[in-house]
Design a protein around this motif. Structure first.
Motif, PDB file in Angstrom:
ATOM      1  N   HIS A 314       0.837  -1.207   0.000  1.00 22.90           N
ATOM      2  CA  HIS A 314       0.000   0.000   0.000  1.00 22.90           C
ATOM      3  C   HIS A 314       0.866   1.249   0.000  1.00 22.90           C
ATOM      4  O   HIS A 314       1.966   1.263   0.562  1.00 22.90           O
ATOM      5  CB  HIS A 314      -0.918  -0.001   1.225  1.00 22.90           C
ATOM      6  CG  HIS A 314      -1.933  -1.117   1.211  1.00 22.90           C
ATOM      7  ND1 HIS A 314      -2.898  -1.222   0.245  1.00 22.90           N
ATOM      8  CD2 HIS A 314      -2.099  -2.177   2.051  1.00 22.90           C
ATOM      9  CE1 HIS A 314      -3.635  -2.301   0.484  1.00 22.90           C
ATOM     10  NE2 HIS A 314      -3.171  -2.906   1.573  1.00 22.90           N
ATOM     11  N   GLY A 315       0.348   2.289  -0.631  1.00 26.91           N
ATOM     12  CA  GLY A 315       1.022   3.571  -0.607  1.00 26.91           C
ATOM     13  C   GLY A 315       2.203   3.667  -1.542  1.00 26.91           C
ATOM     14  O   GLY A 315       3.066   4.539  -1.360  1.00 26.91           O
ATOM     15  N   GLY A 316       2.281   2.781  -2.519  1.00 34.38           N
ATOM     16  CA  GLY A 316       3.378   2.850  -3.475  1.00 34.38           C
ATOM     17  C   GLY A 316       4.720   2.463  -2.905  1.00 34.38           C
ATOM     18  O   GLY A 316       5.757   2.938  -3.375  1.00 34.38           O
ATOM     19  N   ARG A 351      17.687   0.174  -6.952  1.00 32.78           N
ATOM     20  CA  ARG A 351      17.691   0.999  -5.730  1.00 32.78           C
ATOM     21  C   ARG A 351      16.643   0.551  -4.719  1.00 32.78           C
ATOM     22  O   ARG A 351      16.251   1.313  -3.849  1.00 32.78           O
ATOM     23  CB  ARG A 351      17.438   2.461  -6.104  1.00 32.78           C
ATOM     24  CG  ARG A 351      18.568   3.101  -6.909  1.00 32.78           C
ATOM     25  CD  ARG A 351      18.145   4.436  -7.514  1.00 32.78           C
ATOM     26  NE  ARG A 351      17.546   5.306  -6.506  1.00 32.78           N
ATOM     27  CZ  ARG A 351      16.773   6.340  -6.799  1.00 32.78           C
ATOM     28  NH1 ARG A 351      16.478   6.624  -8.061  1.00 32.78           N
ATOM     29  NH2 ARG A 351      16.257   7.089  -5.838  1.00 32.78           N
ATOM     30  N   LEU A 352      16.180  -0.682  -4.829  1.00 33.44           N
ATOM     31  CA  LEU A 352      15.095  -1.125  -3.956  1.00 33.44           C
ATOM     32  C   LEU A 352      15.604  -1.563  -2.587  1.00 33.44           C
ATOM     33  O   LEU A 352      16.704  -2.092  -2.447  1.00 33.44           O
ATOM     34  CB  LEU A 352      14.332  -2.274  -4.608  1.00 33.44           C
ATOM     35  CG  LEU A 352      13.572  -1.954  -5.901  1.00 33.44           C
ATOM     36  CD1 LEU A 352      12.737  -3.133  -6.340  1.00 33.44           C
ATOM     37  CD2 LEU A 352      12.683  -0.722  -5.716  1.00 33.44           C
ATOM     38  N   SER A 353      14.769  -1.330  -1.598  1.00 32.34           N
ATOM     39  CA  SER A 353      14.998  -1.846  -0.244  1.00 32.34           C
ATOM     40  C   SER A 353      13.626  -2.011   0.393  1.00 32.34           C
ATOM     41  O   SER A 353      12.625  -1.443  -0.076  1.00 32.34           O
ATOM     42  CB  SER A 353      15.883  -0.899   0.572  1.00 32.34           C
ATOM     43  OG  SER A 353      15.258   0.362   0.690  1.00 32.34           O
ATOM     44  N   ASP A 354      13.568  -2.759   1.462  1.00 33.38           N
ATOM     45  CA  ASP A 354      12.293  -3.017   2.122  1.00 33.38           C
ATOM     46  C   ASP A 354      11.665  -1.707   2.599  1.00 33.38           C
ATOM     47  O   ASP A 354      12.286  -0.913   3.330  1.00 33.38           O
ATOM     48  CB  ASP A 354      12.520  -3.963   3.298  1.00 33.38           C
ATOM     49  CG  ASP A 354      11.206  -4.487   3.867  1.00 33.38           C
ATOM     50  OD1 ASP A 354      10.202  -4.518   3.116  1.00 33.38           O
ATOM     51  OD2 ASP A 354      11.193  -4.863   5.053  1.00 33.38           O
ATOM     52  N   GLY A 355      10.418  -1.425   2.149  1.00 34.49           N
ATOM     53  CA  GLY A 355       9.712  -0.227   2.556  1.00 34.49           C
ATOM     54  C   GLY A 355       9.982   0.986   1.700  1.00 34.49           C
ATOM     55  O   GLY A 355       9.441   2.073   1.973  1.00 34.49           O
ATOM     56  N   ALA A 356      10.821   0.859   0.666  1.00 34.08           N
ATOM     57  CA  ALA A 356      11.166   2.006  -0.162  1.00 34.08           C
ATOM     58  C   ALA A 356       9.956   2.495  -0.957  1.00 34.08           C
ATOM     59  O   ALA A 356       9.138   1.704  -1.428  1.00 34.08           O
ATOM     60  CB  ALA A 356      12.311   1.639  -1.105  1.00 34.08           C
ATOM     61  N   GLN A 357       9.859   3.840  -1.103  1.00 34.61           N
ATOM     62  CA  GLN A 357       8.829   4.438  -1.950  1.00 34.61           C
ATOM     63  C   GLN A 357       9.254   4.313  -3.405  1.00 34.61           C
ATOM     64  O   GLN A 357      10.420   4.531  -3.755  1.00 34.61           O
ATOM     65  CB  GLN A 357       8.664   5.917  -1.594  1.00 34.61           C
ATOM     66  CG  GLN A 357       7.528   6.613  -2.327  1.00 34.61           C
ATOM     67  CD  GLN A 357       6.167   6.217  -1.753  1.00 34.61           C
ATOM     68  OE1 GLN A 357       5.999   6.178  -0.549  1.00 34.61           O
ATOM     69  NE2 GLN A 357       5.227   5.919  -2.634  1.00 34.61           N
TER      70      GLN A 357
END
Length: 370
Positions: A314-316, A351-357
């Motif tokens: 959720h929230g992108g 550039r991904l990580s857990d919780g990243a927008q």
């Protein structure tokens, strides 16, 4: 007084420099653009992909089985020869002479046997009428039996002489490539026993031997012999042409030292694509899986906590979602523990990580599993 003004000027310059640095601070990076795709359900076949050793189906040392001087070498080193091709000749005249001698011995033994039979046949009715003694008849019978045994001996001598003469010609037992000759023309060979002259190697068929894991064996079912007759795909160690082979041997037990099972495939080898003594990649089908869940292999990450993918929350934002990995199937990987409706990140992954927008974009063409 001057030192105070100097200190004041220095402080002013430092403050100005710091203000300039603050004004040049770059703005925060925008959220990465990430493409998402649904996992795909498809029927796939589990495979064992192994490195296999390549061996010739037939490889035989050509040996001098009788002593003599090498009079002919009738092939070019490394040549491909047909079955029955004459390759070496050992001096034949001594062996032809022995054949003639043996033939003479057979002829003499036949004559002696014929004479002994004639004598026995003449004495037999005379002995029945008492016109000759039983001892004479017994002597004639003994001579007949002795000459019959001598004929057999002479015939055996002739057969051995003919065999030895045949050994003076060394021919290819099957079609294949012949190695360089190990003895020179005119050299005495076989004087101290059988001596290797060269080796012929069958190249139009090869065996590939591989060891598959115990878990792969379990995937086959209760009887690993079900692998017999299955087709395998084979690719040389440097890639290239794909060949098709057939499993023709499955070991009767798992090697307790390695926990693996040996299997062997027979592969047609046109153009000597696979070199005996080398290695190749063997792909062996094990078992079908219906409706396996597939995600693109590039979407799967692994760290010390295990395998995971990034899914859209959720929230992108993205969420690290643990998965259990199955077998890779081409560009896709079988996974378990992932909801079928999860949106999986398949592009823009750097550039991904857990919780990243993230900024959600359409997945690129070909990102979905076929």
């Amino acid at each position: 007084m001057r030192s105070g003004r100097t200190a004041w000027l220095t402080a002013s310059l430092l403050l100005g420099a710091l203000s300039g640095c603050e004004r040049r601070t770059p703005p925060p990076l925008p959220p990465p653009q990430v493409g998402f795709a649904l996992p795909v359900r498809a029927d796939v076949t589990l495979k064992a992909d192994e490195v296999a050793s390549v061996t010739a189906v037939n490889s035989v040392d050509l040996v001098a089985r009788v002593p003599g001087f090498l009079t002919h070498i009738d092939y070019k080193d490394g040549a491909f020869v047909a079955r029955g091709t004459l390759l070496f000749v050992i001096e034949q005249s001594p062996y032809r002479t022995k054949v003639v001698q043996a033939q003479g011995g057979v002829a003499a033994a036949q004559a002696s046997l014929l004479d002994a039979k004639s004598t026995y046949d003449r004495l037999l009715p005379l002995a029945a009428k008492g016109d000759t003694s039983k001892s004479n008849l017994d002597a004639a019978k003994a001579a007949l039996d002795s000459d019959a045994g001598n004929l057999q001996q002479q015939q055996a001598n002739l057969a051995q002489a003919e065999i030895n003469l045949s050994y003076t010609q060394i021919r290819a037992p099957f079609a294949g490539m012949v190695t360089t000759h190990l003895q020179s023309l005119g050299e005495l060979v076989g004087a101290s026993g059988p001596q290797t002259l060269a080796t012929v190697v069958e190249t139009d068929r090869v065996h590939l031997t591989a060891n598959i894991s115990q878990s792969d064996v379990a995937a086959v079912g209760p009887d690993p012999r079900a692998l017999l007759g299955r087709h395998v795909q084979v690719r040389g160690d440097a890639g290239g042409v794909v060949l098709i082979g057939t499993i023709d041997y499955v070991a009767p037990q798992i090697d307790p030292g390695t926990g693996t099972l040996q299997v062997r495939a027979l592969v047609a080898n046109p153009g000597n694509t696979l070199m005996p003594g080398g290695f190749a990649h063997l792909s062996l089908p094990l078992a079908p899986i219906r409706r396996a869940l597939l995600v693109p292999t590039q979407a799967v990450f692994q760290d010390e906590l295990g395998a995971f993918v990034y899914t859209l929350a959720h929230g992108g934002r993205v969420r690290r979602t643990p998965v259990t990995l199955g077998q890779a199937d081409g560009a896709d990987t079988i996974v378990r523990g992932l909801p079928a409706d999860a949106q999986v990140a398949v592009s823009g992954l750097g550039r991904l990580s857990d919780g990243a927008q993230v900024s959600v974009t359409q997945a690129p063409a070909g990102a979905r599993a076929p």
